[in-house]
Each structure stands twice: as structure tokens, then as C-alpha cells.
Design a protein around this motif. Structure first.
Motif, PDB file in Angstrom:
ATOM      1  N   VAL A   1       0.836  -1.253  -0.057  1.00 39.73           N
ATOM      2  CA  VAL A   1      -0.008   0.075   0.012  1.00 39.73           C
ATOM      3  C   VAL A   1       0.964   1.173  -0.001  1.00 39.73           C
ATOM      4  N   VAL A   2       0.555   2.388  -0.849  1.00 39.11           N
ATOM      5  CA  VAL A   2       1.477   3.233  -1.122  1.00 39.11           C
ATOM      6  C   VAL A   2       0.660   4.695  -0.865  1.00 39.11           C
ATOM      7  N   GLY A   3       1.059   5.592  -0.166  1.00 41.03           N
ATOM      8  CA  GLY A   3       0.337   6.886  -0.169  1.00 41.03           C
ATOM      9  C   GLY A   3       0.863   8.170  -0.854  1.00 41.03           C
ATOM     10  N   VAL A   4       0.353   9.002  -1.561  1.00 38.75           N
ATOM     11  CA  VAL A   4       0.945  10.134  -2.028  1.00 38.75           C
ATOM     12  C   VAL A   4       0.021  11.307  -2.142  1.00 38.75           C
ATOM     13  N   GLY A   5       0.799  12.635  -1.914  1.00 40.39           N
ATOM     14  CA  GLY A   5      -0.245  13.878  -1.581  1.00 40.39           C
ATOM     15  C   GLY A   5      -1.247  13.901  -2.862  1.00 40.39           C
ATOM     16  N   CYS A   6      -2.040  14.921  -2.481  1.00 40.67           N
ATOM     17  CA  CYS A   6      -2.837  15.321  -3.658  1.00 40.67           C
ATOM     18  C   CYS A   6      -2.442  16.515  -4.276  1.00 40.67           C
ATOM     19  N   PRO A   7      -2.845  16.908  -5.322  1.00 40.90           N
ATOM     20  CA  PRO A   7      -2.720  18.324  -5.965  1.00 40.90           C
ATOM     21  C   PRO A   7      -2.904  19.420  -5.176  1.00 40.90           C
ATOM     22  N   ASP A   8      -2.210  20.384  -5.022  1.00 40.60           N
ATOM     23  CA  ASP A   8      -2.357  21.480  -4.007  1.00 40.60           C
ATOM     24  C   ASP A   8      -3.946  21.921  -4.189  1.00 40.60           C
ATOM     25  N   TYR A   9      -4.462  22.065  -5.320  1.00 40.69           N
ATOM     26  CA  TYR A   9      -6.027  22.592  -5.386  1.00 40.69           C
ATOM     27  C   TYR A   9      -6.762  22.017  -4.499  1.00 40.69           C
ATOM     28  N   TYR A  10      -6.588  20.459  -4.121  1.00 40.49           N
ATOM     29  CA  TYR A  10      -7.595  19.844  -2.918  1.00 40.49           C
ATOM     30  C   TYR A  10      -7.193  20.176  -1.686  1.00 40.49           C
ATOM     31  N   ARG A  11      -6.093  21.105  -1.498  1.00 37.02           N
ATOM     32  CA  ARG A  11      -5.499  21.199  -0.039  1.00 37.02           C
ATOM     33  C   ARG A  11      -6.315  22.648   0.227  1.00 37.02           C
ATOM     34  N   THR A  12      -6.946  23.488  -0.600  1.00 36.20           N
ATOM     35  CA  THR A  12      -7.640  24.913  -0.360  1.00 36.20           C
ATOM     36  C   THR A  12      -8.872  24.446   0.625  1.00 36.20           C
ATOM     37  N   ALA A  13      -9.109  25.650   1.210  1.00 35.11           N
ATOM     38  CA  ALA A  13     -10.204  25.479   2.240  1.00 35.11           C
ATOM     39  C   ALA A  13     -11.621  25.318   1.538  1.00 35.11           C
ATOM     40  N   ARG A  14     -11.689  25.904   0.359  1.00 37.74           N
ATOM     41  CA  ARG A  14     -12.832  25.532  -0.612  1.00 37.74           C
ATOM     42  C   ARG A  14     -12.862  24.094  -0.991  1.00 37.74           C
ATOM     43  N   ALA A  15     -11.791  23.528  -1.402  1.00 40.02           N
ATOM     44  CA  ALA A  15     -11.881  22.298  -1.773  1.00 40.02           C
ATOM     45  C   ALA A  15     -12.236  21.277  -0.737  1.00 40.02           C
ATOM     46  N   LEU A  16     -11.591  21.374   0.560  1.00 34.65           N
ATOM     47  CA  LEU A  16     -11.754  20.589   1.735  1.00 34.65           C
ATOM     48  C   LEU A  16     -13.152  20.597   2.045  1.00 34.65           C
ATOM     49  N   GLU A  17     -13.986  21.512   1.955  1.00 30.30           N
ATOM     50  CA  GLU A  17     -15.570  21.657   2.047  1.00 30.30           C
ATOM     51  C   GLU A  17     -16.080  20.615   1.332  1.00 30.30           C
TER      52      GLU A  17
ATOM     53  N   ASP B   1     -10.155  15.655  11.100  1.00 36.44           N
ATOM     54  CA  ASP B   1      -9.922  16.655   9.977  1.00 36.44           C
ATOM     55  C   ASP B   1      -8.591  15.915   8.951  1.00 36.44           C
ATOM     56  N   TYR B   2      -8.737  16.771   7.691  1.00 38.70           N
ATOM     57  CA  TYR B   2      -7.682  16.560   6.809  1.00 38.70           C
ATOM     58  C   TYR B   2      -6.181  16.774   7.429  1.00 38.70           C
ATOM     59  N   VAL B   3      -5.146  16.219   7.455  1.00 44.15           N
ATOM     60  CA  VAL B   3      -3.729  16.444   7.655  1.00 44.15           C
ATOM     61  C   VAL B   3      -2.871  15.969   6.342  1.00 44.15           C
ATOM     62  N   PRO B   4      -2.232  16.689   5.884  1.00 43.25           N
ATOM     63  CA  PRO B   4      -1.564  16.282   4.650  1.00 43.25           C
ATOM     64  C   PRO B   4      -0.605  15.166   4.993  1.00 43.25           C
ATOM     65  N   ILE B   5      -0.372  14.002   4.346  1.00 41.93           N
ATOM     66  CA  ILE B   5       0.324  12.884   4.209  1.00 41.93           C
ATOM     67  C   ILE B   5       1.641  13.201   4.923  1.00 41.93           C
ATOM     68  N   GLU B   6       2.267  14.246   4.096  1.00 42.72           N
ATOM     69  CA  GLU B   6       3.857  14.648   4.837  1.00 42.72           C
ATOM     70  C   GLU B   6       3.949  14.826   6.051  1.00 42.72           C
ATOM     71  N   GLN B   7       2.864  15.550   6.627  1.00 44.10           N
ATOM     72  CA  GLN B   7       2.983  15.684   8.038  1.00 44.10           C
ATOM     73  C   GLN B   7       2.451  14.637   9.034  1.00 44.10           C
ATOM     74  N   ARG B   8       1.852  13.530   8.384  1.00 42.53           N
ATOM     75  CA  ARG B   8       1.347  12.375   9.146  1.00 42.53           C
ATOM     76  C   ARG B   8       2.598  11.143   9.158  1.00 42.53           C
ATOM     77  N   VAL B   9       3.280  10.930   8.090  1.00 38.57           N
ATOM     78  CA  VAL B   9       4.213   9.897   8.124  1.00 38.57           C
ATOM     79  C   VAL B   9       5.499  10.302   8.646  1.00 38.57           C
TER      80      VAL B   9
END
Lengths: 522, 362
Positions: free
Chosen positions: B326-342, B354-362
């Protein structure tokens, strides 16, 4: 009761005589080019060795790779007219789309696509055109087509369009052989249609094989019933085998797993079948092979037959030992073992030589490996055990270690294999496939797409079980021994009303035969 | 870049990776795209930024249950038929087509219509991955309406949509899909070149081809593939690729809830020793965690690879006993904006964190 199981493999043809659960006699012959000669040699040896009365034999079961090999080698295939009912859907995806050119060519170029078929919810896709059907039937008559495969959208749920067209063709061409896709495959139109096409192209060969085999066993005084094993570990009778030769694909690994179960009495185990070039590792769940869920290609053609989930690793009796034992396989001397291995006076160090040098096996002349260094032996042993351990870890289903059963001609390679669960090396492990063929049962399967929630789940499930039971009875099962062997429920996404694809498999003993002791006791 | 038949294998395979378990088996769409491209001179795959601001663009793709199209096969003429009906309905010709999502058949549907019409296809899509619902696309998040939209069924019957919101459109098109046989082709999100540039996830089709090429050329044990895959992702808008787990599926259960495949897979190490990983599934792989510790979550990408071959596995093909990495990878920045996360945060899928970007989790 007594039965004979025969397994036709790539190198050897094995035969076993069973009385109830007990193996009375086993024999091995070389597989002949025409297959039948090898089978008869094995049978005659069995008859001579045991001096049994042929009239006491109640059934002969045959496991054979002939039909798989015919597809892989593009031999013995006849031309087939492919007729699909499903237009206007699927325009641009005609029958045989995506096939390798050589096998598509072997089946000829008669392809027809007709209006009709059904949707997931039971409504028709389109009203059939009478004139369109007439034109196709006229063309088949015109071209004197000998074999036809008919497929129709959602035919596992509603086979009527396939049945109706088959009736029309039978009227016009009474001698033409027809395979209907709903009789051979599950949901997945292209893969089911491919299976029907391959099957139809094998019908003439199947007739020849079945007839020759029956004549041959009759000539040896065996007047009993005759069955052929299928890929799901169940049997079909001679008449069914004439109609559905494609159902024998991959029956070899299935028989090996089932035979291992019978030899050990284990229903849940890892089975390692060690041959000359590879070790095939499979898993027994409830006495049947765990099945693979990937699309299975046969001779480059996608099908959706259920096949056992097998991990093949490059370790067999003929595997080359190199780098002082640090490397074993995947290259193998294969069937040249008797010329090239050191214990046979050759100069190639093989896995078999290591087993003989360890004293684990008595094959050839141990004198030839007496000088072999202890380091090399120990190192090769560690390499082989490590390969097997990784394969077993990979295939093990859960946290609890399962017993490991060794079968196949090369099983002696693994006799010192250290596993978490018990290691079982049954006597007669070399003929597990033939035993698997001998003990196989009769089965039936049904698959439907149904609305599925708490209210109607039981009713729907019961109806599908009844359909599977009816199919098992048609195939020759004894009603009082039938049991549901498997229920598979697959939810459908993006559909309200909880639609699910439900498949049920029912198995039982062959009607007219006594149950083997252990089955009866269960 | 000019796409030809030779690119389709890699495009399909790479698409399954980026589809994070969703999107369905691309096989039949692949066969149709193969024929459509072979009968054409190829299809222009163009960068969104080369498009005129006043160009007229629309999305095109299939909507429905992937399992239905196993029987109700798509037809090679359907995408173009849908496009022409859409153009007649809105009274304007489309200048370029764009994919709903990368992955499954929906990377390939625009190519079929483009090969037959001569239109270019935008190198990009509305998700950068696969997600289950229309309002989760970047276009409606950027305020672009999915309608007027048009859908056709297997016999060319058309349905037109003019909806007040992306959520309403999603609800209506699902209902219509069922009434139309379970699988349809839809043309939606009519927009200007300028609007497209504000929202499209760029370069995802050519990136699928790059990923597919790596998976094909280096086919083999998944852990051995990861350095090459990682290097490709590192240089892309997705960022670093992380190996989350290697093991086998020891439990897998799924059920239909509200029209989705909702399920959970549990993985254990090959030798049985060590902590197990769970993956929450709603058509796509959404959350990967060990115990209470979350390793990655939507909208970041979680992909399951066959351990033996490195081939990405769709969620509907995941089975008990399967051996996977199983692998994980970040999403494009667009999906990390407040509007997209809604609309795409874990809470939108019913998770209580809440969403925490993968690079801050692993």
C-alpha cells in the motif's frame, strides 16, 4: 466401492485405484503424444499389478490437460460462428475483440451481432428483429456452419434470448453443435462469450477424446461410468464433457489440492506441489482450493472461469544449484533430469542431487554425490527452505499457521522444510492429482443479479440455491448428499435498492455411487 | 503531444494507479479507444495553458456502475453521439474535451470522441485522481456549474440537466443513470478556456502515461518498483510517495450503502507478526490506518499494488488473501485549499477527523 482416478500431466500419466478412502494401488506411465496410449499403459499396469476384477470398478475419473493444451497450441480447434445478442450496445466490441490473431483466425471469421438481450433490471435492451434473425440462420445454413457460440447481454440472469436463438438454429441445422454462454460462464459478457467460443471450437475434439476413451476402457473390461474433472474440483459425466470440454481448464492444480486434502484428511492447509521445474503453492479452504479473482487468460484469451489461486515458484527437482548453493532455480533441467543430474551420472548439480546427498531421497546412485561439499549441501538446503518459507508466508491466509502438505514427484526436496504449522508428507503424495480426480464430487452453480436488502435477502438466496441445486441434479448429483459449498455476494456500486451479484455453488456425491467412508461420516 | 494507439497501455495502467481503487476496470474502454485511435491520425493532447481564454470546453465521461458495463457493453459511437447532442442542445461547438477524472475508463472516453471528431483533449482532468461524486470535481469547487449537461444511453436516448447546484445534479444524474440501464455517457461542465485554467488539474494524462510506463517496464515485486515511482511523483504536483504497508488481506467486507461500495480491508504482515493496517473504502481507498494512527486520508491518494507484479488493484478486485503493498501520495495542491476541503475532506465521507496532509502524518 472402487474407483479409478487418472491424471494426464505434461510428463507423467498417473492412475490410482481407490476402495472407499483407501488407496489400493498406484502407477505412473509416461504421457504419450496421443495421450490415449499413455492412459492405457497406466491402466494396464494397474490391472496387472492388482489383478482386480474390472466389473468391481464403479467409476473411472479422468483429469486431463488435453483441452487446455489444444487451446494453447491452437490444435484441434474447429471454426465457430459467433453470435452475440445485445445490440445496440457493444457496437465496436464484436466477439473475439482483443484476441491474439492466430487463435481468432483458427475460429474463422463468422461473427454476427443481433439486437436484443436484457438490462440489469430485467427490462429488454431492444426488441429482436425477426428478419435479422432469419438472415443469420439462412447464412449459417448457407455456409454449413458446424459449431456456433451464442452469447447475450445479462444471459446469466435471463437466458431466454440464447435459448430461443439456439432453438431456431437447431431447427434449421439439426447437426450443428451449439454452446450457449449462460451454460458456461458468469457475469462479464466478453469473458463469458470467449469461454463459449473456446468451448464450441473444442466440441469436435471432445467427441473424439471421449469416444476413444470410453472404447478403450470398455475394451479392458471396464463397463463402469466415466467422468471428467472440472476446474472447480467437481466432475462431469461423459455426455456433459462432450458438451463442455472448456470446463476442464486448470483442473490439474485443483485435483492436486483436493487429492492432498483426501490423503491427509485436512480441510484447511497450504499445499506445495513440487514438480520438475516449479513448486505450485495453493491453499485449501474447507477442502476446496482458494480461488483466484483475477481475469484468467487461456491461450491469450480472457475468460472468467474460476481457477485455483496458485503461486508458482522456480523450485523443482530439476532446479539448477549454483554459487555453492546460494542460488537454486529458476532454471531447471526439467525432464532431462535422468540424463543430466549428478546422481544419474550427469554433471549438472540439481536440487535432487542435494536431497540425495543429504540422505533425504534415494534416487539414482548416491555414490556420484558422495564427494559433494557439506557447505554446498547446507547452503543449498537453506536457500531452498527460504524460497519455500517465503512462498508459504505469501500464501498463508491468516495469523494461525496452517499445516503444510507436500505432494508431487519432487516432494522429497522439502522433507526438512521447517514451518510454523505441522509439515505433512503423505504416502502416495506423488499421485495426489489422480486421487483428486478419483474423489471429485458433482456440483452445480447459479448466479443472479438481485435486489438485496434485509427483507428479501433470504428469499433471493434461497431461490439461487434452488437453481444451483437443480443444475447439480442435472449434472448427476445424489440429492441427499447435496450441500452449499460456497456463497459469493458482490455489491454493485452506484445502484440504489442494494443490487448485488450473488453466486451459489452446490456440491454432492455422484448419484448411483456409494459415498466414500469419510464423506458419509461427516 | 500527439497520442497514438501505442500510448494506451501505459495511460490505462497509470490511470488505475491514480484512480486510488476507483474508476472500474478500463478494459472495454481501452478496446474502444484502441480502435478509435487506430482509425484516426491520433489525438492532440494539449496543455490547458495553450487554450484561448474564450475557447469552449466541456467534460465527457461515463457515469454509472462499472459492474453494469461488464454486460451492457459501451459502443464506439456513444461518446461522439453524446458530444453532438450536447452541442445541439447548447447551440455551440466544443473546442476541446476534458476528462472527469484520471483512472478507469474515464481517462479514455474523451480520447474516443476526440479521435472521431478531430478535437484536442486537454492534458488534465477535474480530479487528479478518482472521487465518487460530481460536486467533488475541481470545476464545481471553482464555481463552474456542471450544467447544462446532457447524457445519452445505449440506444441514444438523451436526458438534459439544468440544475441549481452540483449536489442536485449529482442526485439527478444518478437517478437517470439507473433509469437508462445503469451506465451512460455524459457531457457536462460547459466552460470557457479561462474558467478551465482556473480549475483543471494539469498534466495528469501525460503523467498517467509516465507512471504506466514505469509500472510496465519495471513490472516485478512492488517494493522494488517504488524508488522509480517515487522519483516520478517527487517531481510532480503530487509530491513524495510513501510506502505505507506491505502485507496480505486478512479481512475484506463490503456492502452497498447509498449506492456506493462501502467496505473495509484489513491487512496483516506476511508472517503474521506485527500490527495490522486497515483501509476504509467508499468506491475509492479513503483512509489507511494502523490502530488509531492515521497514515493517510482522502483527498491524498492511497493506492494498493499487487505485491508480486506491482500492478495497481481496483477496490472491486481486492480479495481475501491477496498480497499487496500500500502506498500513499499527496493530492494536487488544489484539493488542499479550504474551498476544496469543504467537499472532499474526510468528514465529507463520514469520518470523524480533519484532513492532515500525508507528509505531516508519516
Amino acid at each position: 466401492m472402487r474407483r479409478i482416478g487418472i491424471d494426464v500431466g505434461g510428463t507423467h500419466t498417473d492412475a490410482v485405484l481407490l476402495e472407499g478412502d483407501a488407496v489400493i494401488a498406484t502407477t505412473k506411465a509416461l504421457t504419450s503424444t496421443d495421450v490415449l496410449t499413455g492412459i492405457m499403459t497406466a491402466l494396464e499396469t494397474l490391472i496387472d499389478d492388482t489383478a482386480f476384477d474390472p466389473t468391481e470398478i464403479e467409476a473411472v475419473m479422468l483429469g486431463t490437460t488435453q483441452f487446455t493444451n489444444a487451446v494453447i497450441e491452437r490444435r484441434e480447434l474447429t471454426e465457430v460462428a459467433a453470435i452475440r445478442i445485445g445490440m445496440p450496445s457493444g457496437d465496436g466490441l464484436p466477439p473475439k475483440v482483443g484476441w491474439p490473431d492466430d487463435i481468432a483466425g483458427a475460429l474463422g471469421d463468422r461473427v454476427y451481432m443481433l439486437r436484443g438481450g436484457y438490462l440489469y433490471d430485467g427490462r429488454p435492451i431492444a426488441k429482436p428483429h425477426e428478419r435479422e434473425i432469419e438472415r443469420v440462420v439462412d447464412d449459417l445454413v448457407d455456409k454449413r456452419v458446424e459449431a456456433v457460440a451464442i452469447s447475450s447481454a445479462f444471459s446469466p440472469m435471463n437466458p431466454e434470448p440464447e435459448l430461443e436463438l439456439a432453438r431456431r438454429i437447431e431447427e434449421a441445422l439439426p447437426d450443428t453443435r451449439i454452446t450457449m454462454s449462460h451454460r458456461i460462464g458468469r457475469l462479464g459478457l466478453l469473458e463469458r462469450e470467449n469461454a463459449a467460443l473456446l468451448n464450441a471450437s473444442l466440441l469436435s475434439f471432445a467427441d473424439g477424446v471421449v469416444t476413444a476413451f470410453i472404447e478403450a476402457i470398455r475394451a479392458r473390461g471396464l463397463m463402469c461410468r466415466f467422468f471428467v474433472s472440472q476446474n472447480d474440483g467437481t466432475l462431469m459425466d461423459a455426455e456433459f464433457a462432450r458438451q463442455f470440454p472448456a470446463l476442464t481448464f486448470a483442473s490439474g492444480p485443483t485435483n492436486s489440492l483436493r487429492g492432498a486434502s483426501r490423503l491427509t484428511g485436512l480441510d484447511d492447509a497450504i499445499v506445495i506441489d513440487i514438480g520438475g521445474t516449479t513448486s505450485d503453492i495453493g491453499v485449501l479452504q474447507g477442502g476446496f482450493p482458494r480461488e483466484s479473482n483475477v481475469v484468467i487468460e487461456v491461450g491469450g484469451v480472457r475468460t472468467n472461469f474460476r481457477m485455483p489461486d496458485i503461486l508458482a515458484i522456480g523450485l523443482g527437482g530439476g532446479s539448477l544449484v549454483a554459487r555453492g548453493g546460494m542460488s537454486v532455480g529458476p532454471r531447471s533441467v526439467g525432464h532431462r533430469l535422468v540424463d543430466e543430474a549428478m546422481v544419474f551420472g550427469g554433471d549438472t548439480l540439481t536440487a535432487t542431487d542435494i536431497a540425495v546427498a543429504e540422505g533425504a531421497a534415494e534416487i539414482g546412485d548416491p555414490g556420484y554425490v558422495a564427494e559433494l561439499g557439506g557447505d554446498t549441501i547446507a547452503s543449498a538446503r537453506a536457500t531452498m527452505n527460504d524460497m519455500l518459507a517465503r512462498g508459504v508466508d505469501t500464501m498463508s491466509p491468516g495469523e494461525q499457521p496452517l499445516p503444510v502438505v507436500l505432494v508431487g514427484g519432487g516432494a522429497i526436496l522439502a522433507s526438512s522444510f521447517d514451518t510454523a504449522g505441522p509439515l505433512v508428507h503423505p504416502e502416495q503424495a506423488g499421485v495426489a492429482n489422480a486421487i483428486g480426480a478419483a474423489i471429485a464430487q458433482i456440483g452445480g452453480e447459479a448466479e443472479r443479479l438481485v435486489p438485496y436488502d434485509e427483507q428479501n435477502r433470504d428469499a433471493n438466496l434461497q431461490q439461487i440455491c434452488e437453481l444451483a441445486t437443480a443444475q447439480a441434479l442435472r449434472a448427476g448429483a445424489r440429492p441427499d448428499t447435496l450441500r452449499v459449498a460456497d456463497i459469493e455476494e458482490t455489491a454493485m456500486s452506484y445502484m440504489d435498492g442494494n443490487m448485488a451479484r450473488v453466486r451459489v455453488k452446490v456440491v454432492g456425491e455422484i448419484a448411483g455411487l456409494g459415498a466414500p467412508a469419510s464423506e458419509a461420516a461427516r | 503531444m500527439r497520442l497514438s494507439v501505442g500510448d494506451l497501455d501505459d495511460l490505462s495502467l497509470g490511470g488505475v494507479f491514480l484512480a486510488t481503487g476507483g474508476g472500474g476496470d478500463p478494459y472495454v474502454s481501452y478496446l474502444l479507444a484502441q480502435q478509435a485511435l487506430a482509425a484516426s491520425d491520433g489525438v492532440d493532447l494539449i496543455s490547458a495553458d495553450t487554450l484561448d481564454d474564450d475557447a469552449f470546453v466541456a467534460t465527457i465521461g461515463g457515469v454509472g456502475a462499472p459492474s453494469v458495463s461488464l454486460e451492457l457493453l459501451p459502443s464506439i459511437g456513444d461518446p461522439l453521439k453524446a458530444l453532438r447532442a450536447f452541442e445541439a442542445h447548447v447551440g455551440r461547438s466544443v473546442d476541446a474535451l476534458v476528462a472527469f477524472e484520471v483512472g478507469g475508463g474515464n481517462s479514455l472516453v474523451p480520447l474516443i470522441a476526440a479521435a472521431q471528431s478531430g478535437l484536442p483533449v486537454i492534458d488534465g482532468d477535474g480530479m487528479g485522481r478518482a472521487l465518487p461524486e460530481a460536486q467533488m470535481m475541481t470545476f464545481p469547487i471553482a464555481g463552474i456549474s456542471p450544467t447544462p449537461a446532457l447524457a445519452i444511453d445505449y440506444e441514444g436516448n438523451a436526458a438534459m440537466f439544468d440544475s441549481g447546484s452540483a449536489q442536485t445534479y449529482e442526485r439527478h444524474i444518478r437517478a437517470v443513470t439507473q433509469a437508462m440501464g445503469g451506465m451512460i455517457i455524459a457531457v457536462e461542465h460547459p466552460m470557457t478556456g479561462e474558467a478551465l485554467k482556473s480549475a483543471v488539474v494539469r498534466g495528469t494524462l501525460s503523467f498517467s502515461i509516465d507512471i504506466g510506463r514505469i509500472l510496465r517496464e519495471r513490472r516485478g515485486l512492488a517494493p522494488q518498483l517504488l524508488p522509480a515511482l517515487g522519483a516520478a511523483f517527487e517531481q510532480s504536483q503530487y509530491g513524495a510517495l510513501v510506502e505505507l504497508y506491505t502485507g496480505k488481506v486478512v479481512d475484506y467486507a463490503s456492502a452497498i450503502v447509498g449506492g456506493y461500495d462501502v467496505g473495509k480491508a484489513t491487512l496483516a504482515p506476511f508472517d503474521g507478526d506485527g500490527a495490522s493496517l486497515t483501509i476504509d473504502i467508499r468506491n475509492e481507498y479513503l483512509v489507511a490506518r494502523i490502530g488509531d494512527h492515521i497514515l493517510a486520508s482522502v483527498p491524498d491518494l492511497i493506492t494498493v499494488l499487487d505485491y508480486e507484479t506491482g500492478t495497481p488493484i481496483n477496490a472491486e478486485r481486492l480479495r481475501f488473501g491477496q498480497r499487496v503493498t500500500v502506498v500513499g501520495v499527496g493530492c494536487p495542491d488544489y484539493y488542499r485549499t479550504a474551498r476544496a476541503l469543504e467537499v472532499v475532506a474526510p468528514r465529507c465521507f463520514g469520518f470523524d477527523f480533519d484532513y492532515v496532509p500525508i507528509e505531516q502524518r508519516v
